[in-house]
Design an enzyme around this catalytic site. Structure first.
Site, PDB file in Angstrom:
ATOM      1  N   HIS A 179     -16.962   1.020  13.317  1.00 24.70           N
ATOM      2  CA  HIS A 179     -16.228   0.256  14.324  1.00 24.70           C
ATOM      3  C   HIS A 179     -16.897   0.346  15.690  1.00 24.70           C
ATOM      4  CE1 HIS A 179     -12.453  -0.663  12.112  1.00 24.70           C
ATOM      5  NE2 HIS A 179     -12.740   0.444  11.446  1.00 24.70           N
TER       6      HIS A 179
ATOM      7  N   ASP B 291     -15.327   5.551   8.637  1.00 27.48           N
ATOM      8  CA  ASP B 291     -14.366   5.978   9.653  1.00 27.48           C
ATOM      9  C   ASP B 291     -14.199   7.498   9.641  1.00 27.48           C
ATOM     10  OD1 ASP B 291     -14.114   3.300  10.136  1.00 27.48           O
ATOM     11  OD2 ASP B 291     -12.048   3.120   9.463  1.00 27.48           O
TER      12      ASP B 291
ATOM     13  N   HIS C  73     -14.637   3.682   1.881  1.00 26.77           N
ATOM     14  CA  HIS C  73     -13.238   4.025   1.627  1.00 26.77           C
ATOM     15  C   HIS C  73     -12.430   2.758   1.387  1.00 26.77           C
ATOM     16  CE1 HIS C  73     -13.242   3.283   5.972  1.00 26.77           C
ATOM     17  NE2 HIS C  73     -11.927   3.251   5.979  1.00 26.77           N
TER      18      HIS C  73
ATOM     19  N   HIS D  26      -9.770  10.851   7.244  1.00 26.25           N
ATOM     20  CA  HIS D  26      -9.247   9.513   7.505  1.00 26.25           C
ATOM     21  C   HIS D  26      -8.525   9.010   6.262  1.00 26.25           C
ATOM     22  CE1 HIS D  26      -9.095   5.603   9.439  1.00 26.25           C
ATOM     23  NE2 HIS D  26      -9.679   5.034   8.398  1.00 26.25           N
TER      24      HIS D  26
ATOM     25  N   HIS E 182      -9.767   1.182   2.718  1.00 24.01           N
ATOM     26  CA  HIS E 182      -9.048   0.333   3.674  1.00 24.01           C
ATOM     27  C   HIS E 182      -9.577  -1.100   3.649  1.00 24.01           C
ATOM     28  CE1 HIS E 182      -7.495   3.944   6.228  1.00 24.01           C
ATOM     29  NE2 HIS E 182      -6.742   3.698   5.186  1.00 24.01           N
TER      30      HIS E 182
ATOM     31  N   ASP F 188     -10.079  -3.378   5.781  1.00 20.53           N
ATOM     32  CA  ASP F 188     -11.065  -3.842   6.755  1.00 20.53           C
ATOM     33  C   ASP F 188     -12.468  -3.333   6.446  1.00 20.53           C
ATOM     34  OD1 ASP F 188     -10.258  -1.230   7.483  1.00 20.53           O
ATOM     35  OD2 ASP F 188     -10.846  -1.542   9.570  1.00 20.53           O
ATOM     36  N   HIS F 189     -12.610  -2.664   5.303  1.00 16.92           N
ATOM     37  CA  HIS F 189     -13.932  -2.259   4.812  1.00 16.92           C
ATOM     38  C   HIS F 189     -14.234  -2.841   3.434  1.00 16.92           C
ATOM     39  CE1 HIS F 189     -14.807   0.854   7.948  1.00 16.92           C
ATOM     40  NE2 HIS F 189     -13.515   0.679   8.116  1.00 16.92           N
TER      41      HIS F 189
END
Length: 255
Positions: free
Chosen positions: A171, A133, A56, A114, A58, A60-61
């Site tokens: 995570h 996530d 996805h 998410h 975001h 942080d990915h």
């Protein structure tokens, strides 16, 4: 030859995953929170990255994708529906599609909730599913874009996979998720036993992921919304599984 899975801690609490297919020397990365720790593992093992799969959009990915692509020439693969907010893709895939990486067939699973464009990647032969996530160890992702029904349906798709499927989520949230699960069912023996194991791993600085789908089905409240015991613990006897899920997710948001 079997595949080798490496779990790589990134940032504060993210994980990236490398899969090495010994039969073809294919090396696949799922999500790229940052480049440096991933490049370090590749160098240490003498592996050349061939594919980057994104779950996805975001940051942080995805933040490590440009540097990794530049350093390795890896193909970047992500959902066509979300291509407008992902790093530039070499290949766009659609939900329900299957494509080959090395000797495995990878199925693209639609898991909105998410984010609306979130996908998971199921490596059928290896028995691995990379859930980002969506389904997480002992929990599920916060609903930033989708509805409770979206996530409930997505988790149902993942829960339909075989028991022995290994869940690789994005995570290190397991202990916090477990504390929430125990706040609902403080005397559930399966939850208490799992928490003991989780705390022991974290005390040693070890990841609590990946985890089998069998264990998630037994202990993850979001996969147990059909169980009368969970509904009763919430004071929701007679409620539908979706209603139980919606209340459980709302309580976690306030926890």
């Amino acid at each position: 030859m079997p595949v080798e899975l490496v779990t790589i801690p990134c940032l504060k609490d993210n994980y990236a995953y490398l899969i090495h297919d010994g039969g073809t020397e294919t090396v696949t990365l799922i999500d790229a929170p940052e480049a440096a720790p991933i490049l370090a593992v590749l160098f240490e093992r003498g592996w050349k990255l061939s594919h980057i799969l994104i779950t996805h959009h975001h940051s942080d990915h995805t933040d490590g994708v440009p540097m990794l692509e530049a350093a390795t020439g890896a193909r970047v693969i992500g959902a066509a529906a979300d291509a407008h907010r992902l790093p530039p893709l070499t290949e766009q895939v659609t939900v329900g599609e299957a494509f080959h990486v090395g000797m495995d067939e990878v199925q693209v699973v639609d898991v909105p909730g998410h984010t609306l464009g979130h996908v998971a990647y199921h490596f059928a032969r290896a028995g691995l599913v990379f859930t980002g996530d969506s389904l997480m160890s002992w929990g599920c992702g916060r609903l930033f874009e989708g509805t409770p029904e979206d996530m409930f349906t997505a988790l149902g798709r993942l829960s339909a996979l075989p028991d022995e499927t290994v869940i690789c989520s994005g995570h290190e949230y397991t202990e916090a998720n477990g504390r929430f699960a125990l706040s609902i069912e403080p005397n559930n023996p399966a939850l208490l036993e799992r928490m003991d194991r989780v705390k022991a791993l974290r005390a040693q600085g070890k990841p609590t992921v990946p985890v089998t789908l069998k264990e998630e089905r037994a202990t993850n409240p979001y996969l147990r919304c059909h169980e009368p015991a969970l509904a009763a613990a919430l004071g929701m006897e007679g409620a539908t599984p979706l209603e139980v899920f919606t209340e459980t997710r709302a309580r976690k948001d306030r926890f």
